[in-house]
Design a protein around this motif. Structure first.
Motif, mmCIF file in Angstrom:
data_model
loop_
_atom_site.group_PDB
_atom_site.id
_atom_site.type_symbol
_atom_site.label_atom_id
_atom_site.label_comp_id
_atom_site.label_asym_id
_atom_site.label_seq_id
_atom_site.Cartn_x
_atom_site.Cartn_y
_atom_site.Cartn_z
ATOM 1 N N VAL A 180 0.753 -1.208 -0.069
ATOM 2 C CA VAL A 180 0.122 0.027 -0.076
ATOM 3 C C VAL A 180 0.892 1.163 -0.053
ATOM 4 N N ILE A 181 0.647 2.352 -0.751
ATOM 5 C CA ILE A 181 1.160 3.420 -0.868
ATOM 6 C C ILE A 181 0.395 4.739 -0.577
ATOM 7 N N GLY A 182 1.039 5.605 -0.118
ATOM 8 C CA GLY A 182 0.054 7.045 0.397
ATOM 9 C C GLY A 182 0.713 8.124 -0.462
ATOM 10 N N ASN A 183 -0.231 9.019 -0.814
ATOM 11 C CA ASN A 183 -0.098 10.218 -1.425
ATOM 12 C C ASN A 183 0.428 11.224 -0.723
ATOM 13 N N ILE A 184 0.592 12.321 -1.284
ATOM 14 C CA ILE A 184 1.256 13.615 -0.513
ATOM 15 C C ILE A 184 0.216 14.691 -0.294
ATOM 16 N N PRO A 185 -0.196 14.900 1.039
ATOM 17 C CA PRO A 185 -1.105 16.100 1.184
ATOM 18 C C PRO A 185 -0.386 17.786 0.679
ATOM 19 N N PHE A 186 -1.646 18.356 0.462
ATOM 20 C CA PHE A 186 -0.889 19.884 0.184
ATOM 21 C C PHE A 186 -0.737 20.464 1.623
ATOM 22 N N VAL A 187 0.504 21.178 1.665
ATOM 23 C CA VAL A 187 1.123 21.652 2.643
ATOM 24 C C VAL A 187 0.049 22.815 3.109
ATOM 25 N N THR A 188 -0.383 23.552 2.441
ATOM 26 C CA THR A 188 -1.662 24.443 2.563
ATOM 27 C C THR A 188 -2.462 24.055 3.549
ATOM 28 N N ASP A 189 -2.736 22.707 3.708
ATOM 29 C CA ASP A 189 -3.895 22.012 4.629
ATOM 30 C C ASP A 189 -3.446 21.993 6.159
ATOM 31 N N ILE A 190 -2.345 22.064 6.160
ATOM 32 C CA ILE A 190 -1.658 21.684 7.671
ATOM 33 C C ILE A 190 -1.642 23.149 8.593
ATOM 34 N N PRO A 191 -1.837 22.650 10.053
ATOM 35 C CA PRO A 191 -1.876 24.069 10.941
ATOM 36 C C PRO A 191 -0.556 24.943 10.922
ATOM 37 N N HIS A 192 0.546 24.259 10.389
ATOM 38 C CA HIS A 192 1.756 24.891 10.594
ATOM 39 C C HIS A 192 1.719 26.161 9.481
ATOM 40 N N PHE A 193 0.831 26.003 8.601
ATOM 41 C CA PHE A 193 0.680 27.269 7.838
ATOM 42 C C PHE A 193 -0.776 28.020 8.098
ATOM 43 N N THR A 194 -1.515 27.491 8.714
ATOM 44 C CA THR A 194 -3.088 28.319 8.775
ATOM 45 C C THR A 194 -3.341 28.697 10.314
ATOM 46 N N THR A 195 -2.416 28.509 11.180
ATOM 47 C CA THR A 195 -2.769 28.951 12.436
ATOM 48 C C THR A 195 -2.313 30.391 12.834
#
Length: 538
Positions: free
Chosen positions: A250-265
């Motif tokens: 099983v392989i996972g893909n890459i999230p958009f960094v703009t969806d993580i709180p490091h950039f939205t807090t």
């Protein structure tokens, strides 16, 4: 967020409303769950490759409790129910986090963050001095390890010889976490260590750092994104090699960094005029920026205008490298203005200082503007906004400006535009997301060609950022501290978030290999996993 209490109250009122004895009778039976089956998968030897998200990194550190709640370790407990073997991890020596090299603290590899009642804080700030005990020279564990998640690794690092050789640390060609895994084969590639175990099943979640490193640096160029050709080669080599002996995975893909709180807090307008006496400074600030605004208007650059308010929150001032550098025009306009020397005297300087001040202002504000809601400030920017930048203060002082004036023109985000490393502008966000889309296309193609299960981690994190994800009695969101999914570093997941992601991995495995983790009731109850760890956990 627990919602089951609502259901309990509904049951209570239902009983109160009953009038006849037969009302209490029920013919409904609980449907029996089918037995867990392996489908076409063989979990007897499970190996996992990836980065910090695979290792169990959380709260800005790697430590035992986090590793025990890592996605691969969680999955291994379910695989064990259908023939999965032992699963070994390169456990840290404590729950403190941080690394030592021959007894010396390794810079940048610090103890974990904890919640201090209001926000993230260093462990030492809450419980006092702490001493990491994990030493990559003196006390490494013995492999082989089934969890080969290496915090900080990019896709091509899994193919790099010497990445786990301590002799390469000084040249920054080795990874301290991987040094702990290589044992007597320091030059062995991550992929080699995986294949040496002849895996029957594998998980691969890699590529996040290929874009994330660039984003964490504010896209300032110090940590560029991986070239597409390099990424393609790495992913295809990894998948082809891992499946070469018939292993499934099983392989996972890459999230958009703009969806993580490091950039939205951190908001674009964090400056509260009611705090630190800021309201009293507004007239002076608007005088200084008023002079600049006249130049911007004359040059047709009204999008750069800055005006501070003494009644509502104010946007920070940022440097935007996408803007044309008009430093020379600003300096020239001030020098040509006969009223500028008078303005300079209002700052407590002699008229003779006017050319110097014009030059300094031109340099400082040649590519500046007020931040907008479309700009994303990185989480660490909250620690410097409103504080005096020492390098700027030293530079202004070297230009013979009095200390009080040098300080006034060196306030981060107020009089000194925030440097590129603190902000992701819309253009930078678009570039990063476009690269992520292309990388995910590579991952999807490789997965399809090899018949692998694929986890759409990108979509899951989008859902967390846009309303949240409901799982059982809980709703998780991407909000820092309160959302439950992301740990205190704003990048990595909590134990509860990792349990949620482990369920997503099992969903993908079910869909591809005809297992029935979901139908058999084998998913994790995410409520049993913490959203933060106690500061006293050692």
């Amino acid at each position: 967020m627990k919602i089951r209490y609502i259901a309990l109250w509904a049951v209570f009122f239902g009983f109160v409303a009953c009038n006849d004895e037969e009302d209490f009778e029920t013919t409904e039976e609980v449907e029996a769950k089918p037995e867990l089956v392996t489908g076409s998968a063989d979990f007897s030897t499970y190996v996992s490759l990836g980065n910090s998200l695979t290792a169990g990194f959380t709260d800005n550190a790697l430590f035992v409790a986090g590793q025990e709640n890592s996605i691969p370790n969680l999955l291994s407990t379910k695989f064990a129910l259908v023939g999965g073997g032992a699963f070994s991890q390169p456990l840290m020596n404590d729950n403190i986090g941080g690394l030592l090299v021959g007894g010396t603290q390794l810079e940048g590899f610090n103890p974990r963050l904890v919640f201090n009642g209001s926000g993230p804080a260093a462990l030492a700030d809450v419980i006092g001095e702490v001493a990491p005990t994990t030493d990559i020279i003196l006390n490494n564990p013995t492999g082989p390890f089934n969890n080969l998640g290496v915090p900080g690794a990019k896709s091509f690092h899994l193919l790099a010889p010497g990445y786990g050789n301590a002799a390469n640390l000084a040249a920054m060609l080795a990874n301290p976490y991987y040094v702990r895994m290589t044992g007597t084969t320091p030059d062995a590639r991550v992929l080699e260590l995986a294949m040496a175990q002849s895996p029957s099943f594998f998980s691969l979640w890699i590529g996040n750092n290929d874009v994330l490193g660039h984003a964490l640096s504010g896209a300032d160029g110090t940590n560029p994104m991986t070239e597409q050709a390099t990424f393609d080669l790495a992913i295809n080599t990894l998948v082809t090699t891992l499946t070469s002996a018939g292993a499934k995975g099983v392989i996972g893909n890459i999230p958009f960094v703009t969806d993580i709180p490091h950039f939205t807090t951190v908001p674009h307008n964090p400056i509260n005029p009611a705090e630190n006496g800021f309201a009293a400074q507004v007239p002076t600030l608007n005088t200084v920026y008023g002079a600049l605004n006249q130049v911007y208007t004359a040059l047709g650059e009204t999008n750069r205008i800055v005006v501070f308010s003494d009644s509502t929150n104010n946007a920070v001032v940022i440097k935007d490298e996408a803007l044309i550098d008009i430093s020379a025009q600003i300096t020239g306009a001030f020098n040509a203005n006969p009223g500028f020397p008078v303005f300079v005297t209002q700052l407590g300087l002699p008229e003779a200082a006017a050319p110097l001040v014009a030059s300094l202002l031109g340099t400082a504000y040649g590519q500046s503007r007020a931040a907008t809601e479309n700009d994303l400030l990185v989480l660490p920017s909250s620690n410097i906004i409103g504080k005096v930048n020492e390098a700027s203060f030293a530079a202004f002082s070297a230009a013979n400006l009095p200390p009080e004036v040098a300080g006034q023109f060196s306030v981060e985000g107020v009089t000194l535009p925030l440097a590129d490393k603190w902000v992701l502008t819309p253009e930078e966000q678009e570039e990063i997301n476009n690269v992520t889309i292309n990388f995910n296309s590579t991952i999807a193609s490789a997965a399809a060609a090899a018949g692998l299960a694929e986890v759409n981690a990108n979509q899951l994190l989008q859902n967390l950022a846009n309303g949240g994800v409901t799982d059982g009695d809980y709703i998780l969101t991407s909000k820092l501290v309160t959302g439950g999914a992301f740990s205190l570093d704003g990048v990595h997941l909590t134990a509860r978030g990792y349990a949620l992601m482990a369920n997503e991995f099992m969903k993908a495995i079910d869909a591809t290999y005809e297992t029935n983790f979901e139908a058999s009731g084998s998913f994790f109850d995410i409520g049993k996993y913490p959203t933060n760890y106690s500061p006293t956990l050692q």
